[in-house]
Design a protein around this motif. Sequence first.
Motif, PDB file in Angstrom:
ATOM      1  N   LEU A   1       9.999   8.058   4.677  1.00  0.00           N
ATOM      2  CA  LEU A   1       9.900   9.508   4.791  1.00  0.00           C
ATOM      3  C   LEU A   1       8.507  10.011   4.409  1.00  0.00           C
ATOM      4  O   LEU A   1       8.190  11.183   4.623  1.00  0.00           O
ATOM      5  N   LEU A   2       7.710   9.108   3.800  1.00  0.00           N
ATOM      6  CA  LEU A   2       6.330   9.408   3.410  1.00  0.00           C
ATOM      7  C   LEU A   2       6.227  10.432   2.299  1.00  0.00           C
ATOM      8  O   LEU A   2       5.145  10.808   1.894  1.00  0.00           O
ATOM      9  N   GLN A   3       7.359  10.921   1.821  1.00  0.00           N
ATOM     10  CA  GLN A   3       7.349  11.868   0.709  1.00  0.00           C
ATOM     11  C   GLN A   3       8.425  11.469  -0.281  1.00  0.00           C
ATOM     12  O   GLN A   3       9.508  11.038   0.122  1.00  0.00           O
ATOM     13  N   PRO A   4       8.154  11.608  -1.588  1.00  0.00           N
ATOM     14  CA  PRO A   4       9.178  11.318  -2.578  1.00  0.00           C
ATOM     15  C   PRO A   4      10.334  12.303  -2.476  1.00  0.00           C
ATOM     16  O   PRO A   4      10.152  13.462  -2.119  1.00  0.00           O
TER      17      PRO A   4
ATOM     18  N   GLU B   1      12.768   5.760   0.990  1.00  0.00           N
ATOM     19  CA  GLU B   1      11.936   6.919   0.702  1.00  0.00           C
ATOM     20  C   GLU B   1      10.517   6.763   1.252  1.00  0.00           C
ATOM     21  O   GLU B   1       9.888   7.745   1.629  1.00  0.00           O
ATOM     22  N   MET B   2      10.034   5.521   1.309  1.00  0.00           N
ATOM     23  CA  MET B   2       8.696   5.297   1.847  1.00  0.00           C
ATOM     24  C   MET B   2       8.629   5.632   3.332  1.00  0.00           C
ATOM     25  O   MET B   2       7.588   6.059   3.836  1.00  0.00           O
TER      26      MET B   2
ATOM     27  N   SER C   1       0.834  -1.208   0.000  1.00  0.00           N
ATOM     28  CA  SER C   1       0.000   0.000   0.000  1.00  0.00           C
ATOM     29  C   SER C   1       0.865   1.253   0.000  1.00  0.00           C
ATOM     30  O   SER C   1       0.608   2.209  -0.750  1.00  0.00           O
ATOM     31  N   LYS C   2       1.915   1.246   0.823  1.00  0.00           N
ATOM     32  CA  LYS C   2       2.831   2.387   0.864  1.00  0.00           C
ATOM     33  C   LYS C   2       3.621   2.508  -0.434  1.00  0.00           C
ATOM     34  O   LYS C   2       3.875   3.615  -0.918  1.00  0.00           O
ATOM     35  N   LEU C   3       4.019   1.355  -0.990  1.00  0.00           N
ATOM     36  CA  LEU C   3       4.786   1.370  -2.231  1.00  0.00           C
ATOM     37  C   LEU C   3       3.973   1.986  -3.363  1.00  0.00           C
ATOM     38  O   LEU C   3       4.475   2.827  -4.116  1.00  0.00           O
ATOM     39  N   ILE C   4       2.718   1.590  -3.479  1.00  0.00           N
ATOM     40  CA  ILE C   4       1.857   2.122  -4.536  1.00  0.00           C
ATOM     41  C   ILE C   4       1.620   3.615  -4.335  1.00  0.00           C
ATOM     42  O   ILE C   4       1.660   4.400  -5.283  1.00  0.00           O
ATOM     43  N   ALA C   5       1.398   4.005  -3.084  1.00  0.00           N
ATOM     44  CA  ALA C   5       1.183   5.427  -2.796  1.00  0.00           C
ATOM     45  C   ALA C   5       2.423   6.241  -3.131  1.00  0.00           C
ATOM     46  O   ALA C   5       2.336   7.334  -3.703  1.00  0.00           O
ATOM     47  N   PHE C   6       3.604   5.702  -2.792  1.00  0.00           N
ATOM     48  CA  PHE C   6       4.846   6.426  -3.055  1.00  0.00           C
ATOM     49  C   PHE C   6       5.121   6.527  -4.556  1.00  0.00           C
ATOM     50  O   PHE C   6       5.446   7.595  -5.073  1.00  0.00           O
ATOM     51  N   LEU C   7       4.988   5.400  -5.262  1.00  0.00           N
ATOM     52  CA  LEU C   7       5.225   5.419  -6.703  1.00  0.00           C
ATOM     53  C   LEU C   7       4.252   6.365  -7.406  1.00  0.00           C
ATOM     54  O   LEU C   7       4.636   7.086  -8.322  1.00  0.00           O
TER      55      LEU C   7
END
Length: 203
Positions: free
Chosen positions: A167-170, A164-165, A11-17
């Motif tokens: 950090l919650l921001q790219p 990077e995930m 879920s985090k990976l998809i949100a980050f990408l």
Amino acid sequence: MAELKNPGVMSKLIAFLSSLLERVAESNDLTRRVATQSQSVSVFHGLSRPPITIQCYLERIFKYANCSPSCFVVAYVYLDRFTHRQPSLPIDSFNVHRLLITSVMVSAKFLDDRYHNNAYYAKVGGISRKEMNLLELDFLFGLGFDLNVTPNTFNAYFSYLQKEMTLLQPLSVPPRSVITFTDDEASHQQQQQQQQQQQQLAV
């Protein structure tokens, strides 16, 4: 990787990408408006921006593609390679959706023992089977058929995504690309990490 089987991680990976690709697309949209030279238009470009957001589109692919979680990391590697090999075709709001569905489909075919056919991915992506076939062919030629992703390269990209995930921001990145690791760089990075771990244990 075991971490990718965790729904929370995916879920985090998809949100980050999604966030990262959105920033890249917006940056290149702006560059396209002010550019004095006309940029190339490819089969990946739509006549208008799709109404679905990048995150919703990627979540749809994840839900219905039924491919292994690793496919999304490899798709990310493919997108990075594509943008470096095709600098005249930067990711923007008009092509990012087609590039996403194509990169995931190609990665699934390369990685997974079982995968859906092009007609199924076309339905998932909201395009025709004929267009899906054309996108796949153009994507493969754009990559120079360089589909192999070594364990070192995969781990380097995934480690970057993990960092990077958290950090919650790219990370602020150049607009045309994300990050590129060669096999030598990936191996060097792993050696440095191992040395750091050994030093910590020695203390």
